[in-house]
Design an enzyme around this catalytic site. Structure first.
Site: not given
Ligand code: SAH
Length: 282
Positions: A185, A70, A49
């Site tokens: 998000m 995505k 991703d």
């Molecule tokens: N599965 C992921 C979340 C996916 S949804 C998890 O468990 O972390 C995508 C959202 O995750 C982003 O829009 C943001 O809100 C958050 N996110 C993921 N990686 C991030 C990072 N390194 N720093 C800040 N927010 C992050």
């Protein structure tokens, strides 16, 4: 399997025709699990991703790397394509690694992909990862729970499948029931989210932290409040991906900003909650 993995454990073999759905953690490659590393070493193909750091793919030099980025809010048809691509690759007899940011089952559509695979008779393994809402905050010096602050935490997504603000969420109930709220998000609809929380009775001065590209070298942390978050984000020019934390745990950063301390800065306050006693007593 690999000399860098402890030999005291039997590492599973990624068989042909299988799909392993694996979390890559929030960014820092060091936050991968050993199972993830084991998977990277064996895969024929890695489908990853947007939020997966490219550096992590260096651990799978033998594999074909397929980008399946995505962006939030795009039509969900593409998700279906990704899931079916996984099915096709497995049926071709590939050892498939599906690598997703954070934890695959936390706001990552991993559940949907796993479901499609099972419905098509593809054998799967799930490898959890460190979710940004926990690990990303930890890198900002914010403990997602702290005995003096919260006995519960609520993880919410800032927008729903259509990309709109999450209308199915009862912000009143969340405002009343959650001492600490961790929003994924949430950048696009930050104004609406913070207003909803204030309208539902949260203190406009309540601390808020925004952590962008957490755990990477580009990590930025903004400390603000519910009433000032929208303007401060704009002024600071912060961009997603961001984790937004609402609640008094944000204050703990004044003591626990370990990255600043590693650079020689003193903690700003040793008792930011004003408890007047060492945390370990009582
Ligand atoms: N599965 C992921 C979340 C996916 S949804 C998890 O468990 O972390 C995508 C959202 O995750 C982003 O829009 C943001 O809100 C958050 N996110 C993921 N990686 C991030 C990072 N390194 N720093 C800040 N927010 C992050």
């Amino acid at each position: 399997m690999s000399d860098s993995l402890p030999t005291t454990h039997d590492w599973p073999t990624l068989e042909k025709g299988w799909v392993w759905l694996c979390g890559a953690g929030p960014g820092d490659p060091g936050l991968l699990t050993l199972h993830a590393l084991n998977a990277l070493r064996q895969a024929d193909v890695v489908i990853y991703d947007a939020l997966v750091q490219e550096q992590i793919l260096d651990w799978a030099p033998q594999a074909e790397h397929i980008y399946a980025g995505k962006r939030g809010g795009k039509p969900s048809a593409k998700q279906r394509d990704i899931s079916l691509r996984l099915v096709d690759l497995a049926r071709e007899g590939k050892k498939v690694l599906r690598l997703k940011g954070g934890d695959p089952f936390v706001f990552g559509r991993g559940g949907e992909e796993a479901q499609t695979l099972v419905q098509h008779g593809i054998p799967i393994r799930i490898i959890p990862g460190i979710s940004a809402g926990i690990g990303g905050l930890a890198y900002a010096g914010i403990p997602v729970t702290h005995r003096d602050v919260n006995q519960s935490v609520t993880f919410v997504t800032g927008h729903d499948q259509s990309g709109n603000a999450t209308s199915s969420l009862d912000w009143n109930a969340i405002a009343k029931g959650s001492q600490v709220i961790v929003i994924y998000m949430g950048m696009k609809h930050i104004a609406q989210i913070t207003s909803s929380l204030i309208y539902a009775g949260r203190d406009p001065h309540e601390p808020v932290a925004i952590v962008t590209t957490a755990t990477t070298e580009h990590q930025r942390v903004l400390e603000t409040t519910l009433s000032t978050a929208t303007a401060d984000i704009e002024e600071a020019g912060l961009e997603p991906p961001a984790i937004i934390c609402v609640g008094r745990s944000v204050l703990m950063r004044q003591t626990l900003d370990w990255q600043a301390m590693a650079k020689g800065h003193a903690p700003r306050d040793l008792d930011p909650l004003g408890r007047g006693r060492p945390a370990e007593s009582a």
